[in-house]
Design a protein around this motif. Structure first.
Motif, PDB file in Angstrom:
ATOM      1  N   ALA A 126       0.830  -1.203   0.000  1.00 37.63           N
ATOM      2  CA  ALA A 126       0.000   0.000   0.000  1.00 37.63           C
ATOM      3  C   ALA A 126       0.864   1.252   0.000  1.00 37.63           C
ATOM      4  CB  ALA A 126      -0.930  -0.013   1.213  1.00 37.63           C
ATOM      5  N   ALA A 127       1.933   1.234   0.803  1.00 36.37           N
ATOM      6  CA  ALA A 127       2.806   2.411   0.868  1.00 36.37           C
ATOM      7  C   ALA A 127       3.555   2.614  -0.442  1.00 36.37           C
ATOM      8  CB  ALA A 127       3.789   2.255   2.027  1.00 36.37           C
ATOM      9  N   ALA A 128       4.006   1.521  -1.048  1.00 34.62           N
ATOM     10  CA  ALA A 128       4.719   1.626  -2.324  1.00 34.62           C
ATOM     11  C   ALA A 128       3.806   2.150  -3.423  1.00 34.62           C
ATOM     12  CB  ALA A 128       5.300   0.271  -2.713  1.00 34.62           C
ATOM     13  N   ALA A 129       2.564   1.670  -3.434  1.00 31.06           N
ATOM     14  CA  ALA A 129       1.619   2.102  -4.469  1.00 31.06           C
ATOM     15  C   ALA A 129       1.245   3.564  -4.301  1.00 31.06           C
ATOM     16  CB  ALA A 129       0.374   1.226  -4.432  1.00 31.06           C
ATOM     17  N   ALA A 130       1.094   3.997  -3.055  1.00 31.59           N
ATOM     18  CA  ALA A 130       0.642   5.363  -2.792  1.00 31.59           C
ATOM     19  C   ALA A 130       1.789   6.367  -2.727  1.00 31.59           C
ATOM     20  CB  ALA A 130      -0.130   5.386  -1.470  1.00 31.59           C
ATOM     21  N   PHE A 573       4.391  -8.343  -7.110  1.00 31.44           N
ATOM     22  CA  PHE A 573       3.098  -8.644  -7.729  1.00 31.44           C
ATOM     23  C   PHE A 573       2.002  -8.763  -6.672  1.00 31.44           C
ATOM     24  CE2 PHE A 573       6.511 -10.256 -10.340  1.00 31.44           C
ATOM     25  CZ  PHE A 573       6.175  -9.823 -11.611  1.00 31.44           C
ATOM     26  N   SER A 574       2.201  -8.076  -5.543  1.00 29.76           N
ATOM     27  CA  SER A 574       1.263  -8.223  -4.418  1.00 29.76           C
ATOM     28  C   SER A 574      -0.067  -7.536  -4.673  1.00 29.76           C
ATOM     29  CB  SER A 574       1.900  -7.695  -3.126  1.00 29.76           C
ATOM     30  OG  SER A 574       2.395  -6.383  -3.314  1.00 29.76           O
ATOM     31  N   THR A 575      -0.099  -6.604  -5.619  1.00 28.18           N
ATOM     32  CA  THR A 575      -1.356  -5.978  -6.048  1.00 28.18           C
ATOM     33  C   THR A 575      -1.344  -5.879  -7.571  1.00 28.18           C
ATOM     34  OG1 THR A 575      -0.546  -3.686  -6.062  1.00 28.18           O
ATOM     35  CG2 THR A 575      -1.352  -4.558  -3.956  1.00 28.18           C
ATOM     36  N   PRO A 576      -2.515  -5.782  -8.206  1.00 28.49           N
ATOM     37  CA  PRO A 576      -2.532  -5.616  -9.664  1.00 28.49           C
ATOM     38  C   PRO A 576      -1.771  -4.372 -10.118  1.00 28.49           C
ATOM     39  CG  PRO A 576      -4.707  -6.254  -8.865  1.00 28.49           C
ATOM     40  CD  PRO A 576      -3.871  -5.961  -7.647  1.00 28.49           C
TER      41      PRO A 576
END
Length: 924
Positions: A126-130, A573-576
């Motif tokens: 979540a932190a990496a994506a945001a 690959f933990s999230t799309p």
């Protein structure tokens, strides 16, 4: 001094003292400060837990930042736009050629690297994506038991996200083709990535995976993939006629998966399950070819452009994955295959498999062998692991998926005869046209003689004919044992030369129409072949532009393949969204392509320097490996510094007395690397670089600076060295310093510890570990001085972000853990000698604690000091008794004051291990 800020400031102050006293150890001094506070009651274990929790979240934040820096941007629109910028092909033919074959094969492997809890993984993703930090009070979550089923589930989750991301890329590619070449685009068959997994199929080093596990996993994967195909088709058209065929096929596969999920050890149960799977059934689907053809035809006939793109995207998924979540890799050890071929062709053991005679013998057997039919009964009674794998492959191809080929990886493969043995068994069971046999080169012997190996193998006409049928020559190069026994940098350079020799051999034997599939297996850490600086470096480090140019100039198509290993690898690959970002970066880097006309890198022209450099590093690494000092230091704590991170055991069994003589070969490669991280110095990455440059610093520095390969090597060394600390290595040895313990209560400073310190000093007076760590630290320091002298001559083109912050975090974590270990030692030696269980050796328990076999020690202590045992008042008897004279109430206090604190302190130390690994970027 009970907050993280206090500890960080104290550590910085202690570092300043090294200027006046070079031997002063700031990390150990901080640990002593903390230990004194713990033993005086000024600091509690609860206080330690609060500080550790803050550091855990900070470490997770560091890991999230590193991941984002590797794959950014993360948003879907940004990645579709980034892909569009990479689409520069001038003609449809060039476009279809580039994107119609895999840029990369990605294999989701599952060695023991499931370091983080699910909650931690989610927080990092979540932190990496945001692009934000991890919250200071982030939830750590419970650590699940990492079983084979858990690993398989995690692998499938990662692959599913990768498939969604690939669909997005395929749709963008098709849409680009539609707009650019409206009259030709329907001929486009995109295949930018192919996915595979060996989770549930890897038998190397383990005996706990049964053949029914493998069949069951493959059936479960078929169910999941068919369900996803149905979902995708339903989104295009909820009433699509193909759903009437795909949904029943999914239900049928689900029924068969349930059959193979149970206990099949009873022949009757196996017979029922097998007969159901092998029987004819209208719902039994073995090939997607008719469905792909019908989807492509419908796309060509529709006037709806969006629908056409969606239909072709689904067809592309089917073409890539077949009737599973991806292709599968079985893996066995060369010894297992050699034993199997001897049993079949040479029961007397007269043939030496390293001889040319063995090749002649096996070649003749291949020419003469007739395919055998087989069934699940033959599979159930087969005792040979290697033959059992071929039987399992035959059943999968016959009854699960007839189209998707299967890889057979052979670990520790050092003889061409072993490959021919595999070919013999593949032909024996009639599957040689569907199996890619791949030797694994990672031992020192295999790398040293790998060139002769591929020469001898390709000289065999029977192998060349097989490779032409398959359309590829497949090899696997490993950075696991190679990095451990040769050193990471020498291993990478040796693997590079092997790859170049493969290109030459294929050209010499006129294999231009055959692709070279090179599977570079590595982990996520810098100690196992994954370069930490950038995604481009990560891809180019194990398969360099120099090696790729060798294939390009020979006219041989290259199929690069890499592993994403365990929980660390699946994080990409933990999230799309992260999966899309990862695949987009890889697609734009184009790892399968290179410029054949690029000028030759200076590193390969100045072999008078580079080869000597390579050999000197390799020799230095070998000296460490053969040194009793290094081996004893690495094994000083057994595996007690590490969390359990996988279903495969990390060490072979040994008794307590054997721990002092534990060999590095008793520890697998990943734990070995992980221990180096925990001790504070990645020896197998850094050591030897400085030594190799000695006497020629300026010329070597100039070569490394002027060469792209050289600069890449330096980036790897700098990234590793930025987190390394020789002082931390030395600090671990002081735990076993008898003089230290004897001096702690000197002059009455800690008089309440006098008895415990005296016992520790007396017990450790003959312990060798303090000397071992001091000698190792001295060797590392001398080499580090030479390394710094070399690095000072080379500009730092990519300074490590937040370097000092990371070093301070690691320093505080190490000091905290050293304090906790001292707390455990003091508590262990203070446990009363007498107990009800008089068969428990107190010295054995102490040694268990000193080698961090804490769970075993606690089990013995709880048995020695039970808090629940029969009492006289439990009995309602008429006859009176005067004995025993009183109740024994002391054991509850022993539990509270000694045993429970050891357990709590050890649990906190393992949390520290996780945080340190996260700062390094991976486990081992």
């Amino acid at each position: 001094m009970t907050t993280l800020a206090d500890l960080t400031e104290r550590l910085q102050q202690s570092h300043q003292r090294t200027a006046e006293t070079p031997l002063f150890n700031p990390v150990f001094q901080l640990s002593l400060d903390l230990s004194r506070m713990l033993e005086s009651g000024e600091l509690s274990l609860e206080d330690c837990a609060a500080i550790i929790a803050e550091l855990e979240c900070a470490a997770l934040g560091q890991r999230a930042e590193r991941l984002r820096n590797m794959v950014a941007p993360v948003g879907r629109d940004a990645n579709v736009a980034a892909l569009e910028e990479c689409l520069t092909e001038p003609t449809f033919a060039a476009f279809a050629d580039r994107w119609g074959s895999p840029q990369l094969h990605a294999v989701f492997t599952a060695h023991p690297t499931f370091l983080m809890t699910p909650a931690q993984t989610d927080a990092v993703a979540a932190a990496a994506a945001a692009g934000e930090g991890v919250e200071p009070d982030c939830v750590i979550g419970e650590r699940p038991q990492v079983t084979l089923a858990y690993e398989h589930g995690q692998a499938m989750h990662a692959i599913a996200n990768a498939q969604v991301a690939r669909d997005t890329l395929n749709a963008a590619l098709l849409d680009h083709a539609r707009k650019s070449w409206p009259d030709e685009w329907l001929a486009m068959k995109p295949l930018p990535f192919r996915f595979a997994s060996w989770v549930g199929y890897d038998m190397d080093g383990r005996t706990d995976i049964t053949w029914s596990n493998s069949i069951g996993f493959r059936l479960a994967e078929k169910v999941e993939r068919l369900s996803l195909y149905c979902d995708a088709l339903a989104k295009i058209d909820p009433a699509h006629p193909l759903l009437n065929e795909l949904k029943p096929a999914t239900n049928y596969a689900e029924e068969r998966a349930a059959d193979f999920a149970g206990d099949l050890s009873d022949p009757a149960a196996l017979s029922v399950a097998a007969n159901r799977l092998t029987a004819s059934d209208p719902r039994k689907l073995l090939s997607l070819a008719p469905y792909i053809e019908r989807l492509e035809q419908e796309a060509a006939e529709t006037d709806d452009a969006a629908r056409a793109v969606a239909l072709k995207t689904l067809a592309a998924s089917m073409r890539a994955d077949g009737l599973g979540m991806g292709w599968i890799h079985f893996r066995v050890n060369a010894k297992q295959l050699n034993n199997a071929i001897r049993r079949k062709l040479d029961p007397t053991g007269a043939i030496d498999l390293a001889s040319k005679g063995a090749i002649v013998h096996i070649r003749r057997a291949i020419e003469q062998v007739k395919p055998h039919r087989s069934n699940f009964g033959a599979l159930a009674i087969e005792s040979s692991t290697a033959i059992r794998q071929f039987l399992a492959m035959a059943q999968i191809l016959a009854h699960v998926d007839a189209d998707a080929p299967i890889r057979m990886l052979i670990a520790e493969c050092e003889e061409p005869a072993t490959i021919l043995a595999a070919l013999y068994f593949a032909k024996l069971f009639g599957i040689e046209d569907k199996v890619d046999i791949s030797p694994l080169f990672e031992t020192e012997t295999a790398l040293e003689h790998g060139g002769r190996f591929v020469d001898a193998l390709l000289a065999e006409e029977i192998y060349r004919d097989y490779a032409k049928v398959r359309g590829r020559v497949a090899i696997q190069t490993g950075f696991s044992d190679a990095g451990r026994f040769v050193g990471q940098i020498p291993a990478s350079l040796a693997i590079e030369r092997l790859q170049g020799r493969l290109a030459e051999a294929m050209a010499e034997h006129e294999m231009e129409g055959v692709a070279a599939l090179i599977f570079n297996t590595h982990g996520e850490s810098m100690g196992r072949g994954a370069h930490p600086s950038s995604l481009e470096d990560r891809l180019n480090w194990p398969l360099s532009p120099w090696a790729k140019r060798r294939f390009a100039r020979a006219g041989i198509m290259l199929e690069p393949e890499v592993s994403f290993q365990g929980g660390d690898g699946y994080l990409w690959f933990s999230t799309p969204e992260l999966a899309l970002a990862t695949l987009t970066r890889i697609a734009c880097i184009r790892p399968a392509h290179t410029d054949p006309d690029a000028p030759k890198d200076l590193f390969y022209r100045r072999t008078d320097l580079s080869l000597d450099f390579y050999r000197a590093i390799k020799e230095h690494q070998r000296e460490h490996l053969e040194s009793r000092t290094y081996s004893r230091a690495v094994t000083a704590f057994g595996l007690g510094l590490l969390n359990s991170t996988g279903s495969r055991v990390s060490r072979r069994q040994s008794d307590l007395s054997a721990d002092r003589e534990m060999s590095l070969r008793q520890i697998r490669a990943i734990p070995h690397n992980a221990i180096l991280q925990q001790l504070g110095y990645p020896v197998n990455v850094i050591a030897g670089i400085g030594h190799a440059a000695e006497g020629n610093y300026e010329e070597m520095a100039q070569l490394l600076q002027d060469s792209e390969r050289g600069r890449q090597l330096v980036r790897l060394v700098r990234a590793s060295n930025a987190l390394a600390s020789v002082k931390t290595v030395a600090a671990h040895g002081e735990l076993f310093n008898s003089a230290y313990w004897a001096s702690r209560p000197y002059r009455g400073t800690e008089s309440h510890l006098t008895s415990a310190c005296e016992k520790l000093a007396e017990y450790l007076v003959k312990d060798d570990r303090v000397g071992v760590f001091r000698r190792l630290a001295s060797r590392l320091r001398v080499d580090a001085l030479k390394l710094h002298r070399l690095l000072d001559l080379i500009p730092d083109e990519d300074p490590t972000a937040n370097r000092e912050e990371k070093r301070r975090m690691i320093g505080v974590l190490q000091a905290l853990r050293l304090a906790l270990l001292q707390h455990m030692f003091i508590r262990a030696v203070s446990v009363p000698v007498f107990s009800r269980a008089n068969d428990v050796s107190r010295d054995d328990v102490l040694e268990m604690v000193f080698t961090l076999r804490v769970d075993e020690a606690l089990a013995q202590l709880r048995r020695a000091y039970p808090t629940s045992f029969p009492k006289i008042t439990d009995f309602q008897l008429d006859e009176p008794t005067d004995y025993p004279e009183g109740e024994d109430h002391g054991y509850e206090a022993i539990r509270r004051d000694f045993i429970d604190p050891i357990e709590t302190a050890y649990a906190l130390s393992l949390r520290i291990s996780t945080a340190i690994a996260n700062i390094f970027g991976a486990h081992g």
